[in-house]
Every structure is written in structure tokens, then in C-alpha cells.
Design a protein around this motif. Structure first.
Motif, PDB file in Angstrom:
ATOM      1  N   THR A 243       0.819  -1.113   0.403  1.00 55.56           N
ATOM      2  CA  THR A 243      -0.417   0.198   0.334  1.00 55.56           C
ATOM      3  C   THR A 243       0.824   1.421   0.012  1.00 55.56           C
ATOM      4  OG1 THR A 243       0.148  -0.178   2.555  1.00 55.56           O
ATOM      5  CG2 THR A 243      -1.852  -1.125   0.891  1.00 55.56           C
TER       6      THR A 243
ATOM      7  N   ASN B   8      -4.144   7.185   7.211  1.00 61.03           N
ATOM      8  CA  ASN B   8      -4.271   6.634   9.171  1.00 61.03           C
ATOM      9  C   ASN B   8      -2.670   6.557   9.381  1.00 61.03           C
ATOM     10  OD1 ASN B   8      -7.142   8.034   8.431  1.00 61.03           O
ATOM     11  ND2 ASN B   8      -7.316   5.193   6.903  1.00 61.03           N
ATOM     12  N   VAL B   9      -2.395   5.812   9.096  1.00 64.86           N
ATOM     13  CA  VAL B   9      -1.448   5.342   9.970  1.00 64.86           C
ATOM     14  C   VAL B   9       0.318   5.578   8.885  1.00 64.86           C
ATOM     15  CG1 VAL B   9       0.641   2.889  10.962  1.00 64.86           C
ATOM     16  CG2 VAL B   9      -2.497   3.187  10.790  1.00 64.86           C
TER      17      VAL B   9
ATOM     18  N   TYR C  88       0.175   4.565   6.105  1.00 68.18           N
ATOM     19  CA  TYR C  88      -0.622   3.138   5.483  1.00 68.18           C
ATOM     20  C   TYR C  88      -2.092   3.458   6.097  1.00 68.18           C
ATOM     21  CZ  TYR C  88       4.099   0.292   5.984  1.00 68.18           C
ATOM     22  OH  TYR C  88       5.040  -0.228   5.524  1.00 68.18           O
ATOM     23  N   PRO C  89      -2.747   2.883   4.510  1.00 67.51           N
ATOM     24  CA  PRO C  89      -4.425   3.496   5.760  1.00 67.51           C
ATOM     25  C   PRO C  89      -5.023   2.791   6.810  1.00 67.51           C
ATOM     26  CG  PRO C  89      -4.011   1.336   3.647  1.00 67.51           C
ATOM     27  CD  PRO C  89      -2.786   1.918   3.827  1.00 67.51           C
ATOM     28  N   SER C  90      -3.949   1.816   7.185  1.00 67.33           N
ATOM     29  CA  SER C  90      -4.657   0.736   7.993  1.00 67.33           C
ATOM     30  C   SER C  90      -2.934  -0.137   9.026  1.00 67.33           C
ATOM     31  CB  SER C  90      -5.856   0.430   8.418  1.00 67.33           C
ATOM     32  OG  SER C  90      -5.321  -1.105   7.492  1.00 67.33           O
ATOM     33  N   PHE C  91      -3.446   0.000  10.358  1.00 63.37           N
ATOM     34  CA  PHE C  91      -2.269  -0.765  10.992  1.00 63.37           C
ATOM     35  C   PHE C  91      -2.652  -3.191   9.975  1.00 63.37           C
ATOM     36  CE2 PHE C  91      -3.431   2.290  14.668  1.00 63.37           C
ATOM     37  CZ  PHE C  91      -2.148   2.320  14.321  1.00 63.37           C
TER      38      PHE C  91
ATOM     39  N   GLN D  53      -0.487   7.768  14.788  1.00 65.22           N
ATOM     40  CA  GLN D  53      -1.972   7.212  14.016  1.00 65.22           C
ATOM     41  C   GLN D  53      -2.798   9.137  14.004  1.00 65.22           C
ATOM     42  OE1 GLN D  53      -5.032   5.336  16.508  1.00 65.22           O
ATOM     43  NE2 GLN D  53      -6.135   4.896  14.992  1.00 65.22           N
TER      44      GLN D  53
END
Length: 270
Positions: A15, A32-33, A87-90, A130
Motif C-alpha cells: 500500500t 491513517n497510519v 498506510y491506510p490501516s494497521f 495514528q
């Protein structure tokens, strides 16, 4: 990604995000991350360190690794190099780290680079952050066309995160009302720094933006008014332990960015 975790985890034992997006018709929001690897560069080793760092993006390009990262070096404050990947998420961060770990030949080359890099640095740390979208301001920027970040780091007293959020909201609303064009993204450190650490990141295309500081400050204070400034001072005094600011310059030589990223500003990135 392994580029970052090698700095923090290895030395201690698909990503693409905000630092890595190419120009599109509508720039994406910050990720987001955010994962940041920080290196404290030895005095007098800046040029040698930068030359050695070129081996990292070369290795990732060799193995066609899909995740990019942005490198930048400090112009003020401690002599540091930062490496950032979004990254979009963890879950996406974990997937990327697992993918990198599974690439044995690439991991072996990264270990060799990491050992050699130790000749030029005093210390390294890693942070996972975050994004706090409600505490950011302004429209997303085309990051490949930027050249600098001003990073403000805040340490908040235990139990006073709400005060920090209230102060940040007051700043955001006043900037919007005064129509000040100076966007920022706010991140809370989840791991790698003391609890209550926040980073506010201001992208800049040119240092000439700093020339507007006095006029922006005046517009801000006129908009907030005396009562608002007193309220902000109280929130800061009650809730903030420390605040520091650094200016960083992007480093094309030490970054691993995509072809699309380079094409968005070829005169700089190539």
C-alpha cells in the motif's frame, strides 16, 4: 515496511500512503497510519551517510518492492534523517512487514546495509503514529511538489489530551476563518515515544512560505481576539509539557519513490 522496521527492530533485536502518493486529479488525504524511522547522524558524516543511504532504495528497486518511502534530513534541531511510510490501516502495515520479512534475499541485503550504516549514525528509533483527522487543517497537497516539512512536536501532560484537542480545534477554526493557506496534518504517537506525544506536520513547497509567518500570526490573532488568545494560553500552560519545531528537507537521493511520484516533479526528484 522492512526499511523502517530494520532501523528500529533489527538493530534492537502493497500500500502507498501520504509520503508516497503521486500526483492525481485530487490529491489523497494523509494516511491513517504513519511509520517513521529516525536516525541521529554523526557529526561530519552527513555526506557519507547520504551516499551510503542510496543503497537502500537501490535494493528495493532491485527486488521491485511495492511500498515506497520518503526520506528527509533536518535543517534545524538535532542532526537527523527521517524515513516515512504511510498506510491506510494497521492491518496494511502488518501485511507489508510480513511480505518484506518473507523476502529472504532482500532481507539479507538490508541486514548488510544496516550494519554498514552503523558507521555513520549514533542512534536510531522507530515510531508508529495514528492520524487525528479532526485536528488537521486544509486541503490535501500534492506532496511530490513539496520540498520541506516543518514538524512541531508536542508533549501533553497525562490526562490533558482533551486540552490539546481543544487548542488544536481553536487554531484550525481560526485559520479557516482567516483563510490562511497553510495546511497541516496532526498525528498521535501510538508507540516509540512517551505517551501524549503529538506531531503536527506542515508541508512546504518553498521556504519562502516562512516569510508569511508574521502576517499569518497577525491574521490569526486578529481572528481569535484577546479572549481567545488568553484561552489558548491557559490550555497550553495547563496541558502542554513541551513544544519543539524542526524544519526538514526532502532527500531524493535517500528516498524510494515511485515513477509516478518522480513524474509529478521530475526536475527535483530526478
Amino acid at each position: 515496511m522492512k526499511r523502517i522496521f530494520t532501523r528500529s527492530l533489527l538493530l534492537l533485536g502493497s500500500t502507498v500512503g501520504f509520503a508516497l502518493q503521486a500526483q492525481t486529479s485530487a490529491p489523497p488525504p494523509p494516511p491513517n497510519v504513519l511509520v517513521i524511522g529516525r536516525e541521529e547522524v554523526k557529526v561530519g558524516h552527513g555526506a557519507d551517510h547520504a551516499a551510503y543511504e542510496a543503497g537502500w532504495p537501490a535494493t528495493y528497486a532491485k527486488y521491485k518492492y511495492p511500498t515506497n518511502y520518503l526520506a528527509m534530513t533536518s535543517m534545524t534541531g538535532p542532526n537527523e534523517a527521517w524515513y516515512m511510510v504511510g498506510y491506510p490501516s494497521f492491518a496494511a502495515m502488518e501485511k507489508d512487514n510480513d511480505m518484506s520479512s518473507a523476502n529472504d534475499p532482500m532481507s539479507a541485503e538490508l541486514k548488510r546495509l544496516s550494519k554498514g550504516d552503523a558507521e555513520h549514525i549514533n542512534n536510531n528509533t522507530g515510531m508508529i503514529l495514528q492520524r487525528m483527522p479532526e485536528l488537521g487543517y486544509g486541503a490535501p497537497v500534492v506532496l511530490p511538489q513539496m520540498r520541506y516539512f516543518q514538524v512541531a512536536t508536542y508533549r501533553v501532560r497525562p490526562g490533558h489530551d482533551a486540552d490539546f484537542a481543544k487548542a488544536a480545534t481553536m487554531y484550525r477554526d481560526a485559520y479557516a476563518k482567516a483563510k490562511i493557506d497553510h495546511p497541516w496534518a496532526t498525528y498521535r504517537v501510538m508507540s516509540g515515544a512517551p505517551d501524549g506525544t503529538y506531531l503536527v506536520m506542515f508541508p512546504m513547497k518553498s521556504l519562502a512560505l516562512l516569510d508569511k509567518g508574521a502576517s499569518e500570526d497577525k491574521s490569526f490573532m486578529d481572528t481569535v481576539g484577546n479572549d481567545g488568545m488568553q484561552a489558548l494560553s491557559k490550555l497550553a500552560n495547563d496541558g502542554i509539557v513541551s513544544a519543539t519545531s524542526q524544519i526538514f528537507e526532502f532527500s531524493p537521493k535517500m528516498s524510494y519513490v515511485s515513477k509516478e511520484w518522480k513524474a509529478a516533479n521530475p526536475g527535483y526528484w530526478k
